[in-house]
Design an enzyme around this catalytic site. Structure first.
Site, PDB file in Angstrom:
ATOM      1  N   ASP A   1     -17.128   7.657  -1.993  1.00 17.48           N
ATOM      2  CA  ASP A   1     -15.908   7.509  -1.200  1.00 17.48           C
ATOM      3  C   ASP A   1     -15.596   8.892  -0.633  1.00 17.48           C
ATOM      4  OD1 ASP A   1     -13.512   6.611  -0.111  1.00 17.48           O
ATOM      5  OD2 ASP A   1     -12.435   6.525  -2.022  1.00 17.48           O
TER       6      ASP A   1
ATOM      7  N   ARG B   1       0.875  -1.184   0.000  1.00 19.98           N
ATOM      8  CA  ARG B   1       0.000   0.000   0.000  1.00 19.98           C
ATOM      9  C   ARG B   1       0.906   1.225   0.000  1.00 19.98           C
ATOM     10  NH1 ARG B   1      -5.346   1.829   3.333  1.00 19.98           N
ATOM     11  NH2 ARG B   1      -6.190   0.240   1.957  1.00 19.98           N
TER      12      ARG B   1
ATOM     13  N   CYS C   1     -16.405   2.206   0.474  1.00 21.07           N
ATOM     14  CA  CYS C   1     -15.290   1.335   0.873  1.00 21.07           C
ATOM     15  C   CYS C   1     -14.882   1.528   2.322  1.00 21.07           C
ATOM     16  CB  CYS C   1     -14.095   1.575  -0.053  1.00 21.07           C
ATOM     17  SG  CYS C   1     -13.440   3.253   0.028  1.00 21.07           S
TER      18      CYS C   1
ATOM     19  N   ARG D   1     -13.937  -8.119   2.628  1.00 20.58           N
ATOM     20  CA  ARG D   1     -12.515  -7.955   2.324  1.00 20.58           C
ATOM     21  C   ARG D   1     -11.758  -9.226   2.726  1.00 20.58           C
ATOM     22  NH1 ARG D   1     -10.405  -2.892   1.769  1.00 20.58           N
ATOM     23  NH2 ARG D   1      -8.618  -4.113   1.052  1.00 20.58           N
TER      24      ARG D   1
ATOM     25  N   GLN E   1     -10.506  -3.934  -2.984  1.00 19.85           N
ATOM     26  CA  GLN E   1     -11.800  -3.418  -2.537  1.00 19.85           C
ATOM     27  C   GLN E   1     -12.920  -3.884  -3.457  1.00 19.85           C
ATOM     28  OE1 GLN E   1     -12.465  -1.403   0.270  1.00 19.85           O
ATOM     29  NE2 GLN E   1     -14.558  -1.978  -0.268  1.00 19.85           N
TER      30      GLN E   1
ATOM     31  N   HIS F   1      -7.526   0.476  -6.398  1.00 19.66           N
ATOM     32  CA  HIS F   1      -7.736  -0.269  -5.144  1.00 19.66           C
ATOM     33  C   HIS F   1      -8.489  -1.556  -5.505  1.00 19.66           C
ATOM     34  CE1 HIS F   1      -7.976  -1.197  -1.047  1.00 19.66           C
ATOM     35  NE2 HIS F   1      -8.875  -0.332  -0.613  1.00 19.66           N
TER      36      HIS F   1
HETATM   37  N1   CP Z   1     -11.386   0.308   2.441  1.00 21.35           N
HETATM   38  C1   CP Z   1     -10.119   0.224   2.872  1.00 21.35           C
HETATM   39  O1   CP Z   1      -9.199  -0.115   2.115  1.00 21.35           O
HETATM   40  O2   CP Z   1      -9.946   0.531   4.179  1.00 21.35           O
HETATM   41  P1   CP Z   1      -8.564   0.712   4.933  1.00 21.35           P
HETATM   42  O3   CP Z   1      -7.946   1.995   4.442  1.00 21.35           O
HETATM   43  O4   CP Z   1      -8.945   0.785   6.388  1.00 21.35           O
HETATM   44  O5   CP Z   1      -7.672  -0.450   4.637  1.00 21.35           O
HETATM   45  N1  NVA Z   2      -9.821   6.896  -1.785  1.00 21.91           N
HETATM   46  C1  NVA Z   2      -9.440   6.543  -0.437  1.00 21.91           C
HETATM   47  C2  NVA Z   2      -9.719   5.104  -0.182  1.00 21.91           C
HETATM   48  C3  NVA Z   2      -9.390   4.633   1.219  1.00 21.91           C
HETATM   49  C4  NVA Z   2      -9.630   3.159   1.397  1.00 21.91           C
HETATM   50  C5  NVA Z   2      -7.969   6.859  -0.232  1.00 21.91           C
HETATM   51  O1  NVA Z   2      -7.167   6.602  -1.140  1.00 21.91           O
HETATM   52  O2  NVA Z   2      -7.617   7.367   0.822  1.00 21.91           O
END
Ligand code: CP
Ligand code: NVA
Length: 303
Positions: free
Chosen positions: A219, A104, A259, A287, A134, A131
Site C-alpha cells: 500500500d 470514512r 488496494c 469492491r 477492502q 479498512h
Molecule cells: N482502496 C480504496 O479504498 O480506494 P479509495 O480511497 O479510492 O476509496
Molecule cells: N492506507 C491508505 C489506504 C487508502 C485506500 C490510506 O489510509 O490512505
C-alpha cells in the site's frame, strides 16, 4: 434482532465472512448475466466521508443504485457534524431516516461511538485503524483467481497501516499465514498482532516475507493524513518497494495486490503493478460486488 455493524472484519464470524465472499461471487456472476436484482428498493444509504475516495464512494453509490435503492453522499462541511453537533445525536437522527451508514474518517473511535448510538448498520469505509471493506474485495479476488485462501501464504511489504491491520484480521478469520515486513517503527499495532497468534509473523526483511508467498501485497507509504511525512517515509521505506526481484522470491503463480491508489516508483514498480501478476483492477472492481454482498447481509439477511 440486534443491529449488526461492520467496523472491522472481526464483527463477523469466519463462516459469515466465507458466506459473504461466496455471495459476492454469485452477485457478480448474476449481474454479468444481465439479471436485475433490487433487494434494497426504497432503502437509503448515507455516506459520511471526511477523507478523499474514488473506489469506496463510487462502489457504494453504484451498489445502492443497482440494488434499487439510493445513496446520499455527505461531506463533512455540509452537515452539522462539521459545526460540532455531537456524533451521538447525529447517529440517533440518521437512524430515524436512513437504513445504513458508511463512514470514512480518521478516528476509529468516532465510528465506534456512532455505531454505539445508531439503530441501523454502520459500515467502516476506512479509518486510520482498519479498512475492512477492502479485504472483502481482496479475498473475493483471490477466491476467484486461485481458489480458497485458507492455508495460503501472504506477504505484506511496507507500512503497518490500516490496510495491513485488516489483512491481520483476515488472516485470523480466513485461516491463512501472513508475514508482515516493515521497517522498525512502522510495525502494525502490537495488540492486533498478538491476538492473531500463529497467523501473523513480523520481520524487517521484505525478501523473507516474500519467500514462496502466494500473494504479495503493499500500500502507499504515506496514508491520508500523513502527507507531511511523505519525504521522510520515502527514505525509510526505500528498501520495501515491491519490484520484479521481490516478486521472483514469491511462488511462481503468486499474485500482486494493492488496494489503490498506487504510487508507481514508490511502493511498487510500474512493471509489477502493470505486469501479468498484478490483480489490482480485479480487486478494485470487486469492491462493488463484495460490498453488495455486505449490504445484502446487513440490510436483508438480518431482518
Ligand atoms: N482502496 C480504496 O479504498 O480506494 P479509495 O480511497 O479510492 O476509496
Ligand atoms: N492506507 C491508505 C489506504 C487508502 C485506500 C490510506 O489510509 O490512505
Amino acid at each position: 434482532m440486534t443491529v449488526r455493524h461492520f467496523l472491522s472484519l472481526l464483527d463477523l464470524g469466519a463462516d459469515e465472512l466465507r458466506a459473504l465472499i461466496h455471495r459476492g461471487v454469485e452477485i457478480k456472476q448474476a449481474m454479468r448475466a444481465g439479471q436485475a436484482y433490487h433487494p434494497l428498493s426504497n432503502r437509503t444509504l448515507a455516506m459520511i466521508f471526511d477523507k478523499s475516495s474514488t473506489r469506496t464512494r463510487i462502489s457504494f453509490e453504484v451498489a445502492m443504485t443497482q440494488f434499487g435503492g439510493n445513496a446520499i453522499f455527505l461531506s463533512p462541511g455540509s452537515t452539522q457534524l462539521g459545526r460540532g453537533e455531537p456524533i451521538e445525536d447525529t447517529a440517533r437522527v440518521m437512524s430515524g431516516m436512513v437504513d445504513a451508514v458508511v463512514i470514512r474518517t480518521s478516528s476509529h473511535s468516532m465510528v465506534e461511538t456512532f455505531a454505539a448510538h445508531a439503530q441501523i448498520p454502520v459500515i467502516n469505509g476506512l479509518t486510520d485503524r482498519f479498512h475492512p471493506c477492502q479485504l472483502l474485495a481482496d479475498v473475493q479476488t483471490y477466491f476467484e483467481l486461485r481458489g480458497d485462501i485458507r492455508g495460503r501464504r501472504v506477504a505484506w511489504v511496507g507500512d503497518g497501516n490500516n490496510v495491513c491491520h485488516s489483512w491481520i484480521n483476515a488472516a485470523r478469520r480466513f485461516d491463512f499465514v501472513l508475514t508482515v515486513a516493515t521497517p522498525n517503527g512502522y510495525r502494525p499495532d502490537a495488540s492486533l498482532v498478538d491476538t492473531a497468534g500463529d497467523a501473523v509473523t513480523l520481520t524487517d526483511d521484505p525478501l523473507t516475507a516474500a519467500q514462496d508467498a502466494d500473494i504479495v501485497v503493499t500500500d502507499t507509504w504515506a496514508s491520508m493524513g500523513q502527507e507531511s511525512e511523505k519525504e521522510r517515509r520515502s527514505a525509510v521505506f526505500e528498501p520495501y518497494r515491491v519490484d520484479a526481484q521481490l516478486m521472483r522470491r514469491a511462488a511462481s503463480d503468486a499474485v500482486f495486490m494493492h488496494c489503490l491508489p498506487a504510487y508507481r516508483g514508490h511502493e511498487v514498480t510500474a512493471d509489477v503493478i502493470d505486469g501479468p501478476q498484478s490483480v489490482v483492477w480485479a480487486q478494485a472492481e470487486n469492491r462493488l460486488h463484495a460490498q453488495k454482498a455486505l449490504l445484502e447481509f446487513l440490510l436483508v439477511a438480518q431482518k
